[in-house]
Design a protein around this motif. Structure first.
Motif, PDB file in Angstrom:
ATOM      1  N   UNK A  17       0.826  -1.039  -0.119  1.00 36.15           N
ATOM      2  CA  UNK A  17      -0.030   0.103  -0.030  1.00 36.15           C
ATOM      3  C   UNK A  17       0.865   1.137   0.000  1.00 36.15           C
ATOM      4  N   UNK A  18       1.842   1.337   0.818  1.00 33.91           N
ATOM      5  CA  UNK A  18       2.643   2.424   0.785  1.00 33.91           C
ATOM      6  C   UNK A  18       3.264   2.747  -0.509  1.00 33.91           C
ATOM      7  N   UNK A  19       3.730   1.597  -1.222  1.00 38.06           N
ATOM      8  CA  UNK A  19       4.368   1.605  -2.337  1.00 38.06           C
ATOM      9  C   UNK A  19       3.342   2.450  -3.656  1.00 38.06           C
ATOM     10  N   UNK A  20       2.109   1.711  -3.348  1.00 41.40           N
ATOM     11  CA  UNK A  20       1.105   2.359  -4.478  1.00 41.40           C
ATOM     12  C   UNK A  20       0.629   3.834  -4.194  1.00 41.40           C
ATOM     13  N   UNK A  21       0.427   3.944  -3.022  1.00 42.56           N
ATOM     14  CA  UNK A  21       0.136   5.513  -2.852  1.00 42.56           C
ATOM     15  C   UNK A  21       1.315   6.527  -2.920  1.00 42.56           C
ATOM     16  N   UNK A  22       2.453   5.894  -2.744  1.00 42.99           N
ATOM     17  CA  UNK A  22       3.557   6.849  -3.152  1.00 42.99           C
ATOM     18  C   UNK A  22       3.912   7.170  -4.395  1.00 42.99           C
ATOM     19  N   UNK A  23       3.482   6.191  -5.348  1.00 42.88           N
ATOM     20  CA  UNK A  23       3.619   5.990  -6.596  1.00 42.88           C
ATOM     21  C   UNK A  23       2.439   7.235  -7.371  1.00 42.88           C
ATOM     22  N   UNK A  24       1.326   7.239  -6.552  1.00 43.75           N
ATOM     23  CA  UNK A  24       0.301   8.102  -7.145  1.00 43.75           C
ATOM     24  C   UNK A  24       0.722   9.575  -6.569  1.00 43.75           C
ATOM     25  N   UNK A  25       1.284   9.573  -5.321  1.00 40.38           N
ATOM     26  CA  UNK A  25       1.302  11.086  -4.680  1.00 40.38           C
ATOM     27  C   UNK A  25       2.542  11.971  -4.913  1.00 40.38           C
ATOM     28  N   UNK A  26       3.650  10.964  -5.523  1.00 40.81           N
ATOM     29  CA  UNK A  26       4.863  11.722  -5.667  1.00 40.81           C
ATOM     30  C   UNK A  26       4.572  12.883  -6.863  1.00 40.81           C
ATOM     31  N   UNK A  27       5.025  14.053  -6.380  1.00 41.09           N
ATOM     32  CA  UNK A  27       5.089  15.003  -7.659  1.00 41.09           C
ATOM     33  C   UNK A  27       3.596  15.631  -7.992  1.00 41.09           C
ATOM     34  N   UNK A  28       2.521  15.186  -7.301  1.00 44.66           N
ATOM     35  CA  UNK A  28       1.182  15.782  -7.502  1.00 44.66           C
ATOM     36  C   UNK A  28       0.861  16.910  -6.859  1.00 44.66           C
TER      37      UNK A  28
END
Length: 218
Positions: A132-143
């Motif tokens: 879950x941490x990987x998935x949410x970080x993939x979506x959030x970084x740079x947003x």
């Protein structure tokens, strides 16, 4: 007596390879997320590995569906497998089943039911938390407006969410990130309820056993 049906034999033969495939999938996905500067060739290789792992799970699901002879009823009775097939980040849960497989093959005594529930809940929390941490970080970084600027922030947010604490200092801002957050909240509540209920049941059994062993009139 162990089930010797074709479906049961297939599951016994494939549970260890599929658990290994789950770990390989998680490792390849983690590399893609945490190492964005990798050469394109390595990133493509990680993508191929994740797709191959998904293909293995799809093939296993199809074979077990065919061997069960249950048609649509198989989907209802194996809903967790169906969800795992549809949501790739839940595939590491297959690793949790590896413990029982190793225990059966080596003939070792299994843990008590309460201990098994706690072990499974702990392993599930670690695996799902990392995924879950990987998935949410993939979506959030740079947003735009994101408060989750590093993977460490994502891990902190995941721990707070799974523990149902929810400090609110870090929160997803993207639609997909918030959708992942809803799933993490539900998983956290389910795991916390399972562990709490199991621990309470174990305590009640201990107290009841002590009362039974206490001499009359004491």
């Amino acid at each position: 007596m162990d089930d010797d049906s074709p479906k049961a034999r297939w599951e016994r033969r494939t549970e260890v390879p599929l658990a290994v495939a789950s770990l390989v999938f998680l490792a390849a996905y983690a590399i893609r997320v945490l190492a964005p500067g990798l050469p394109d060739g390595w990133r493509d290789l990680c993508l191929v590995v994740t797709l191959a792992a998904w293909a293995l799970f799809a093939a296993d699901y199809a074979v077990r569906w065919r061997l069960s002879g249950q048609r649509l009823r198989f989907v209802r009775t194996h809903w967790l497998d169906t969800v795992v097939l549809a949501l790739p980040l839940l595939r590491p849960l297959r690793v949790v089943r590896l413990y029982e497989a190793v225990q059966r093959r080596h003939g070792r005594p299994r843990l008590a039911l309460h201990a098994r529930v706690m072990v499974y809940a702990g392993l599930s929390s670690l695996l799902l938390g990392f995924a879950g941490a990987l998935a949410v970080y993939q979506q959030e970084r740079g947003a735009p407006g994101a408060s989750m600027t590093s993977f460490g922030d994502a891990v902190w947010w995941t721990c707070a969410t799974l523990a149902t604490v929810g400090y609110g200092d870090i929160a997803p801002v993207t639609p997909v990130g918030r959708l992942i957050a809803v799933g993490m909240m539900a998983i956290g509540l389910a795991l916390l309820g399972a562990v709490t209920g199991t621990f309470a049941s174990w305590l009640l059994q201990v107290f009841a056993r002590e009362d039974d062993e206490r001499p009359p009139g004491s």
